[in-house]
Write an enzyme that holds these catalytic residues in place. Structure first.
Site, PDB file in Angstrom:
ATOM      1  N   ARG A 140     -11.980  -5.805  -5.630  1.00 50.73           N
ATOM      2  CA  ARG A 140     -10.853  -6.622  -6.084  1.00 50.73           C
ATOM      3  C   ARG A 140     -11.184  -8.113  -6.074  1.00 50.73           C
ATOM      4  O   ARG A 140     -10.613  -8.875  -6.845  1.00 50.73           O
ATOM      5  CB  ARG A 140      -9.631  -6.357  -5.210  1.00 50.73           C
ATOM      6  CG  ARG A 140      -8.967  -5.046  -5.572  1.00 50.73           C
ATOM      7  CD  ARG A 140      -7.757  -4.783  -4.724  1.00 50.73           C
ATOM      8  NE  ARG A 140      -6.924  -3.754  -5.340  1.00 50.73           N
ATOM      9  CZ  ARG A 140      -5.861  -3.214  -4.768  1.00 50.73           C
ATOM     10  NH1 ARG A 140      -5.486  -3.625  -3.568  1.00 50.73           N
ATOM     11  NH2 ARG A 140      -5.158  -2.301  -5.388  1.00 50.73           N
ATOM     12  N   LYS A 170       0.772  15.107  -5.043  1.00 45.85           N
ATOM     13  CA  LYS A 170       2.104  15.623  -5.343  1.00 45.85           C
ATOM     14  C   LYS A 170       2.558  15.385  -6.777  1.00 45.85           C
ATOM     15  O   LYS A 170       2.317  14.341  -7.354  1.00 45.85           O
ATOM     16  CB  LYS A 170       3.117  14.917  -4.443  1.00 45.85           C
ATOM     17  CG  LYS A 170       2.892  15.125  -2.976  1.00 45.85           C
ATOM     18  CD  LYS A 170       4.143  14.711  -2.254  1.00 45.85           C
ATOM     19  CE  LYS A 170       3.908  14.085  -0.915  1.00 45.85           C
ATOM     20  NZ  LYS A 170       4.881  13.032  -0.656  1.00 45.85           N
ATOM     21  N   GLY A 211      -4.901   4.306  -6.642  1.00 45.84           N
ATOM     22  CA  GLY A 211      -5.709   3.790  -5.542  1.00 45.84           C
ATOM     23  C   GLY A 211      -6.774   4.780  -5.094  1.00 45.84           C
ATOM     24  O   GLY A 211      -7.956   4.431  -4.967  1.00 45.84           O
ATOM     25  N   GLY A 261      -0.314   1.747  -7.454  1.00 45.54           N
ATOM     26  CA  GLY A 261       1.065   1.907  -7.926  1.00 45.54           C
ATOM     27  C   GLY A 261       1.318   1.167  -9.228  1.00 45.54           C
ATOM     28  O   GLY A 261       2.007   1.681 -10.115  1.00 45.54           O
TER      29      GLY A 261
END
Ligand code: ADP
Ligand code: MG
Length: 394
Positions: free
Chosen positions: A38, A198, A351, A374
C-alpha cells in the site's frame, strides 16, 4: 478515463497539498511492516507532487487505535517511505494543532511530511466538522489517494473535501479505472471467481454481477452453502444454514439470466485444519466429522478448463483456507493459471484475496490487484463511495 478531477487537473506548484493515503499496512508483533504494497502503490502520486514542487502533507490511519496508541504511530511508515522515495520524509507527532500548523507553514517546495495516525482523534471516524476544518486549514488542496478507505465517510476521507478543492490521486484514479471497467464494460466472456468465507457478506455483489457476467466459478466456504442447498452432505464444513434458500434463489436467477455457475466437484477435507490426514472426496459427500477446507484437484482442472477462454476475470475470495497448507493449493493453482494467461484482463479485489495472490507470488502478474478490501467490494456492488463522491467532477 474517470469523471473526477485528478492531480493532473489542478495546479499544485508551491501549494500545500494534503494527501489522504491508505498506509494501513500489516505490522508484525514487533511493529515491523509486513507488507509495504500500500505504501509503494502511492509512490506515483507522491513523486509527481515532489516533481511539481508541491509541499506534500500525508495523512493516514493505521489500525484501530482507541485514542493515542504508541504501537500504532506512523514512524516506521515514514521511515519506509523515505527509503522508497530516496528522500527525507518528515514525521510529526500529531495531525492537527499549533506544532503541525507551524511546521507546514515553513515547508519548502518538494518537502514531504507524514502526519500522525489520524485515528488517534475519535473525531476522525465521527466525520466531525470542526476536526475536518482543522485538517483542511493545513493545506490549499486536498488529494484523496486512499481508495482502501474510500467507503468510509470520515473527516480525512470525506469531511475535509468540503473546505478544499478535492481531487483524486493516481492510485485512486487507477483503482476507479480498472474496477469500473470490469464492473461496467467487461470484455466477454466475463468470468467471476468467487470464494471466501460467506455468501452473506457478498449477496448484493453477486446479484449486481449477475447481469454482466457469463460464468461464476465458486469455491471456498461460499461453495459449501451452495452445495448444501443442492442437497449435498457437507459434514462440519463452514456453511450458512440460514442462507440455503437464498443460495437456491441465486442459482435460479443465474439460470434465468443464462449465467453458468460452476461449483466444486471434489473437495479437500480434514477433521480440523491442523489435522495430518487430508482426503479428497466428491463435493456432496463430506462425511460427518470432516470439513472441506479447499477445492479438490478435479475442480482445479475443471476451473482451469473454463478460465482459459476468459477475456475478463474478476476474482474475489480465496478458494480455500489459504492461510493453512495444504489448503492453499486450490487458490495457488488457479492464481498461477490466471496469471499465465495472456490477452485477459484479470482484476482482483478483497483483503484476503490480495494476500492470497501475493502469497502465490502472482499479484504483479494480474492486470490489477486492488489495494481496497471492503472498498473494492462496495465499488463492485455499484455503491457510491463517499470518499470518491466528494471529489470535484471533471
Ligand atoms: P476477501 O477478504 O478477499 O473478501 P473473505 O474475507 O470473504 O475474502 O474470505 C477469506 C477467508 O475465507 C479466509 O480467511 C479463508 O481462510 C476463508 N475460507 C475460504 N474457504 C474456506 C473454507 N472452505 N473453510 C473455512 N474457511 C474458508
Ligand atoms: Mg476478508
Amino acid at each position: 478515463m474517470i469523471n473526477k478531477k485528478t492531480i493532473r487537473d489542478i495546479d499544485v506548484r508551491g501549494k500545500r497539498v494534503l494527501v489522504r493515503v491508505d498506509f494501513n499496512v500489516p505490522l508484525d508483533k514487533k511493529g515491523n511492516i509486513e507488507d509495504d504494497y500500500r505504501i509503494r502503490a502511492t509512490l506515483p502520486t507522491i513523486e509527481y507532487l515532489i516533481k511539481e514542487g508541491a509541499k506534500t502533507i500525508l495523512i493516514s490511519h493505521l489500525g484501530r487505535p482507541k485514542g493515542v496508541d504508541d504501537s500504532l504511530r506512523m514512524n516506521p511508515i515514514a521511515k519506509r517511505l523515505s527509503e522508497l522515495l530516496g528522500k527525507e520524509v518528515f514525521k510529526l507527532d500529531d495531525c492537527i494543532g499549533d506544532g503541525v500548523e507551524a511546521f507546514v507553514k515553513n515547508m519548502r517546495e518538494g518537502d514531504v511530511v507524514l502526519l500522525e495516525n489520524v485515528r488517534f482523534h475519535p473525531e476522525e471516524e465521527k466525520n466531525d466538522a470542526e476536526f475536518a476544518k482543522k485538517l483542511a486549514s493545513l493545506a490549499e488542496i486536498f488529494v484523496n489517494d486512499a481508495f482502501g478507505a474510500a467507503h468510509r465517510a470520515h473527516a480525512s476521507t470525506h469531511g475535509v473535501a468540503k473546505y478544499l478543492p478535492a481531487v483524486a490521486g493516481f492510485l485512486m484514479e487507477k483503482e476507479i479505472k480498472f474496477l469500473s471497467t470490469v464492473r461496467d464494460n467487461p470484455q466477454k466472456p466475463y468470468f467471476i471467481i468467487l470464494g471466501g468465507a460467506k455468501i452473506s457478506d457478498k449477496i448484493t455483489m453477486i446479484e449486481n454481477l449477475l447481469d454482466k457476467v457469463d460464468i461464476f466459478l465458486i469455491g471456498g466456504g461460499m461453495a459449501n452453502t451452495f452445495l448444501k442447498a443442492l442437497g449435498g452432505s457437507l459434514g462440519n464444513s463452514l456453511c450458512e444454514n440460514d442462507k440455503l434458500e437464498l443460495a437456491r434463489e441465486l442459482l435460479k436467477k443465474a439460470e434465468e439470466k443464462k449465467v453458468k455457475v460452476l461449483l466444486p466437484t471434489d473437495l479437500k477435507i480434514a477433521e480440523k485444519p491442523e489435522a495430518k490426514e487430508v482426503k479428497v472426496v466428491p463435493s456432496r459427500e463430506v462425511p460427518e466429522g470432516y470439513a472441506a477446507f479447499d477445492i479438490g484437484p478435479k475442480t482445479v482442472e475443471l476451473f482451469k478448463g473454463e478460465i482459459k477462454s476468459a477475456k475478463t476475470i474478476f476474482w474475489n475470495g480465496p478458494l480455500g483456507m489459504f492461510e493453512k497448507e495444504p489448503f492453499d493449493e486450490g487458490t495457488n493453482e488457479i492464481a498461477k493459471f490466471v496469471a499465465s494467461l495472456s490477452d485477459v484482463t484479470s482484476v482482483a479485489g478483497g483483503g484476503d484475496t490480495a494476500s492470497a495472490l501475493k502469497k502465490a507470488g502472482v499479484d504483479e502478474k494480474f492486470t490489477h490487484v486492488s489495494t481496497g478490501g471492503g472498498a473494492s467490494l462496495e465499488f463492485m456492488e455499484g455503491r457510491t463511495l463517499p470518499g470518491i463522491e466528494v471529489l470535484l467532477d471533471k
